[in-house]
Design an enzyme around this catalytic site. Structure first.
Site, PDB file in Angstrom:
ATOM      1  N   ASP A 114       0.812  -1.215   0.000  1.00  0.00           N
ATOM      2  CA  ASP A 114       0.000   0.000   0.000  1.00  0.00           C
ATOM      3  C   ASP A 114       0.845   1.264   0.000  1.00  0.00           C
ATOM      4  O   ASP A 114       2.057   1.221   0.206  1.00  0.00           O
ATOM      5  CB  ASP A 114      -0.964  -0.007   1.204  1.00  0.00           C
ATOM      6  N   ASN A 135      -7.071  -2.892  14.797  1.00  0.00           N
ATOM      7  CA  ASN A 135      -8.477  -3.103  14.410  1.00  0.00           C
ATOM      8  C   ASN A 135      -8.640  -4.304  13.468  1.00  0.00           C
ATOM      9  O   ASN A 135      -9.701  -4.503  12.904  1.00  0.00           O
ATOM     10  CB  ASN A 135      -9.052  -1.835  13.756  1.00  0.00           C
ATOM     11  N   HIS A 160      -6.962  -4.847  10.630  1.00  0.00           N
ATOM     12  CA  HIS A 160      -6.727  -4.634   9.195  1.00  0.00           C
ATOM     13  C   HIS A 160      -5.452  -5.334   8.732  1.00  0.00           C
ATOM     14  O   HIS A 160      -4.535  -5.571   9.507  1.00  0.00           O
ATOM     15  CB  HIS A 160      -6.754  -3.147   8.826  1.00  0.00           C
ATOM     16  N   GLU A 173      -9.509  -1.949   5.876  1.00  0.00           N
ATOM     17  CA  GLU A 173     -10.094  -1.646   7.171  1.00  0.00           C
ATOM     18  C   GLU A 173     -11.330  -2.525   7.414  1.00  0.00           C
ATOM     19  O   GLU A 173     -11.860  -3.125   6.472  1.00  0.00           O
ATOM     20  CB  GLU A 173     -10.491  -0.159   7.212  1.00  0.00           C
TER      21      GLU A 173
HETATM   22  P1  PGA Z   1       2.397  -1.522  12.947  1.00  0.00           P
HETATM   23  O1  PGA Z   1       1.324  -1.530  11.796  1.00  0.00           O
HETATM   24  O2  PGA Z   1       3.373  -2.584  12.647  1.00  0.00           O
HETATM   25  O3  PGA Z   1       3.025  -0.135  12.871  1.00  0.00           O
HETATM   26  O4  PGA Z   1       1.672  -1.761  14.217  1.00  0.00           O
HETATM   27  C1  PGA Z   1       0.814  -2.764  11.351  1.00  0.00           C
HETATM   28  C2  PGA Z   1      -0.369  -2.523  10.457  1.00  0.00           C
HETATM   29  O5  PGA Z   1      -1.087  -1.529  10.646  1.00  0.00           O
HETATM   30  O6  PGA Z   1      -0.580  -3.360   9.557  1.00  0.00           O
END
Ligand code: PGA
Length: 259
Positions: free
Chosen positions: A67, A136, A138, A143
């Site tokens: 992404d 959450n 994702h 999302e």
């Molecule tokens: P993070 O993000 O490793 O910074 O917690 C992971 C994600 O949002 O996929």
């Protein structure tokens, strides 16, 4: 789904790095799906270490990142292009022409998304996809309530994602609110998946992903449909798993070499 619980965060990180390096040793022209975020930074650090010690070359490896933020140019300090260059690409021998990341600053992000999905297919699909997971649930920027059959497209970030990612920006208002992200079906088409989650903050999402119902409210639960997914966890991230003792019995301290 293989659930691998490691005694230390370091051991979980090293196991993921070893997994990716193993894929490259098996096939120097492998197609890797790559992720960004705080969790996978130490994985890239270990890959850089292996390169610097002359153990591995990435010259033939093709990569597709999941992404990018819409609106950020590749050289913006908070873009995922910059993240990847800083943590991996500029420190190793990945060839620029093998590296693919959606471009966030194009005039038509929807067309870019369609093109990106087609590019992945044109190169034979992703062999091994590295993933993190959001608090959450994702994966990528898919999302909660993302379609389980989604492909690369524009997604609006959930408020909790904007808030979680604001730690990388000066002000929360600076966090872009839309992204181009590989979809859930895109991710499920990868031949193998390796997801890393560390720390207590991820424990709830991890439990929903592995043991919860298959549901768009936890996009990572879609991985229950994938035949070759490995979930790498430290003890804190595994702390809400109901069948914790079972996973430990099957793969003691994350070992996969026991029957
Ligand atoms: P993070 O993000 O490793 O910074 O917690 C992971 C994600 O949002 O996929």
């Amino acid at each position: 789904m293989k659930v691998l619980i490691f005694d230390t965060t370091d051991a979980a990180v090293q196991a993921v790095a070893d997994r990716l390096l193993g894929e490259i040793r098996m096939n120097p022209g492998v197609v890797l799906g790559l992720a960004t975020g705080g969790t996978v930074e130490p994985v890239y650090e270990r890959m850089v270490n292996s390169f610097e010690s002359g153990e591995i070359s990435f010259a033939g490896v093709r990569t597709f990142n999941l992404d990018e933020y819409v609106g950020l140019s590749g050289d913006h300090p908070m873009s995922y292009h910059t993240y990847m260059n800083r943590h991996l690409f500029s420190r190793t021998d990945f060839a620029a022409y093998n590296v693919n990341i959606p471009r966030g600053d194009v005039p038509d992000p929807t067309a870019e998304a369609g093109w990106y999905e087609a590019e992945i297919s044109r190169h034979g699909g992703v062999d091994c996809q590295l993933l993190g997971i959001g608090e959450n649930g994702h994966i990528g920027f898919n999302e909660p309530t993302s379609s389980l059959s989604s492909v690369t497209r524009i997604k609006t970030l959930a408020p909790e994602t904007v808030s979680a990612n604001s730690r990388f920006f000066d002000r929360v208002e600076d966090v872009p609110t839309t992204s181009i992200t590989a979809g859930i079906a895109t991710i499920l088409r990868s031949r193998k998946v390796a997801l890393l989650a560390t720390g207590e903050k991820k424990s709830h999402a991890v439990a929903k992903m592995i043991e919860g119902p298959l549901s768009a409210i936890c996009p990572a639960s879609a991985l229950q449909l994938h035949p070759l997914t490995e979930i790498y966890l430290d003890v804190a991230a595994a702390s809400e798993l109901t069948l914790h003792d079972y996973y430990q019995a099957v793969h003691p301290n994350g070992r996969t070499d026991v029957p």
